[in-house]
Design a protein around this motif. Sequence first.
Motif, PDB file in Angstrom:
ATOM      1  N   GLY A 127       0.728  -1.201   0.002  1.00  0.00           N
ATOM      2  CA  GLY A 127      -0.062   0.046  -0.112  1.00  0.00           C
ATOM      3  C   GLY A 127       0.770   1.163  -0.200  1.00  0.00           C
ATOM      4  N   PHE A 128       2.282   1.166   0.028  1.00  0.00           N
ATOM      5  CA  PHE A 128       2.804   2.300   0.055  1.00  0.00           C
ATOM      6  C   PHE A 128       2.822   2.989  -1.506  1.00  0.00           C
ATOM      7  N   ARG A 129       2.565   4.269  -1.648  1.00  0.00           N
ATOM      8  CA  ARG A 129       2.539   4.929  -2.951  1.00  0.00           C
ATOM      9  C   ARG A 129       3.023   6.118  -2.726  1.00  0.00           C
ATOM     10  N   ILE A 130       3.961   6.929  -3.724  1.00  0.00           N
ATOM     11  CA  ILE A 130       4.412   8.158  -3.429  1.00  0.00           C
ATOM     12  C   ILE A 130       4.541   8.536  -4.936  1.00  0.00           C
ATOM     13  N   MET A 131       4.302   9.634  -5.213  1.00  0.00           N
ATOM     14  CA  MET A 131       4.237  10.255  -6.515  1.00  0.00           C
ATOM     15  C   MET A 131       5.218  11.488  -6.594  1.00  0.00           C
ATOM     16  N   ALA A 132       5.757  11.706  -7.595  1.00  0.00           N
ATOM     17  CA  ALA A 132       6.783  12.922  -7.831  1.00  0.00           C
ATOM     18  C   ALA A 132       6.803  13.176  -9.274  1.00  0.00           C
ATOM     19  N   TYR A 133       7.383  14.539  -9.528  1.00  0.00           N
ATOM     20  CA  TYR A 133       7.709  15.165 -10.658  1.00  0.00           C
ATOM     21  C   TYR A 133       8.726  16.242 -10.579  1.00  0.00           C
ATOM     22  N   ASP A 134       9.238  16.740 -11.836  1.00  0.00           N
ATOM     23  CA  ASP A 134      10.156  17.887 -11.809  1.00  0.00           C
ATOM     24  C   ASP A 134       9.465  18.891 -12.316  1.00  0.00           C
ATOM     25  N   ILE A 135       9.598  19.993 -11.595  1.00  0.00           N
ATOM     26  CA  ILE A 135       8.692  21.224 -11.919  1.00  0.00           C
ATOM     27  C   ILE A 135       9.442  21.721 -13.060  1.00  0.00           C
ATOM     28  N   PRO A 136       8.518  22.020 -14.147  1.00  0.00           N
ATOM     29  CA  PRO A 136       9.298  22.686 -15.513  1.00  0.00           C
ATOM     30  C   PRO A 136       9.997  23.911 -15.456  1.00  0.00           C
ATOM     31  N   GLY A 137      11.192  23.745 -15.718  1.00  0.00           N
ATOM     32  CA  GLY A 137      11.797  24.958 -15.942  1.00  0.00           C
ATOM     33  C   GLY A 137      12.557  25.270 -14.613  1.00  0.00           C
ATOM     34  N   ARG A 138      12.584  24.538 -13.578  1.00  0.00           N
ATOM     35  CA  ARG A 138      13.346  24.679 -12.454  1.00  0.00           C
ATOM     36  C   ARG A 138      14.171  23.778 -12.227  1.00  0.00           C
ATOM     37  N   THR A 139      15.426  24.129 -11.552  1.00  0.00           N
ATOM     38  CA  THR A 139      16.585  23.368 -11.323  1.00  0.00           C
ATOM     39  C   THR A 139      16.981  23.516  -9.968  1.00  0.00           C
ATOM     40  N   ALA A 140      17.816  22.541  -9.445  1.00  0.00           N
ATOM     41  CA  ALA A 140      18.155  22.389  -8.064  1.00  0.00           C
ATOM     42  C   ALA A 140      18.791  23.930  -7.552  1.00  0.00           C
ATOM     43  N   ASP A 141      19.240  24.636  -8.247  1.00  0.00           N
ATOM     44  CA  ASP A 141      20.108  25.732  -7.962  1.00  0.00           C
ATOM     45  C   ASP A 141      19.133  26.873  -8.047  1.00  0.00           C
ATOM     46  N   SER A 142      17.812  26.760  -8.784  1.00  0.00           N
ATOM     47  CA  SER A 142      16.976  27.922  -8.844  1.00  0.00           C
ATOM     48  C   SER A 142      16.436  28.402  -7.456  1.00  0.00           C
ATOM     49  N   THR A 143      16.722  29.853  -7.522  1.00  0.00           N
ATOM     50  CA  THR A 143      15.857  30.320  -6.067  1.00  0.00           C
ATOM     51  C   THR A 143      14.779  31.241  -6.421  1.00  0.00           C
ATOM     52  N   GLU A 144      14.189  31.055  -7.617  1.00  0.00           N
ATOM     53  CA  GLU A 144      13.129  32.201  -7.713  1.00  0.00           C
ATOM     54  C   GLU A 144      11.841  31.303  -7.000  1.00  0.00           C
TER      55      GLU A 144
END
Length: 128
Positions: A81-98
């Motif tokens: 029953g474990f379930r987790i979802m995820a996605y990458d926010i478009p146009g955002r990178t790990a170093d984005s501070t916006e």
Amino acid sequence: MTATVESPGNAPARRQQQEYTMSILTTTHLNFRGDARAALEFYASVFGGQTAISTYGDFGMPKDLPGADKVVFGQVENQDGFRIMAYDIPGRTADSTEVTGHTYREHGTTVTDQPFFVSVRGHTIDEV
């Protein structure tokens, strides 16, 4: 799922066990800045189960554009029953501070600075 139902009002105190199926399902949906794939692989290594990953390129973004290899839909689900979802926010990178303070749709994608959503699933719109 089992629920305990008690007798109402002045009726003798009786307990009944009733079985019912809850058809609403909620799942934590994590929002990443480019490392959703690594996070999903980590969760799968810890909890086991099946991993499903689709990229922006899989959904029609030209594969030669930056970000086409990022996760637009990802999920890990195991038989317990474990379930987790995820996605990458478009146009955002790990170093984005916006930080914009809100979530909005742009060019058919969801753009957000929120760390997670909650996915709610059911059999019908009325049920949800």
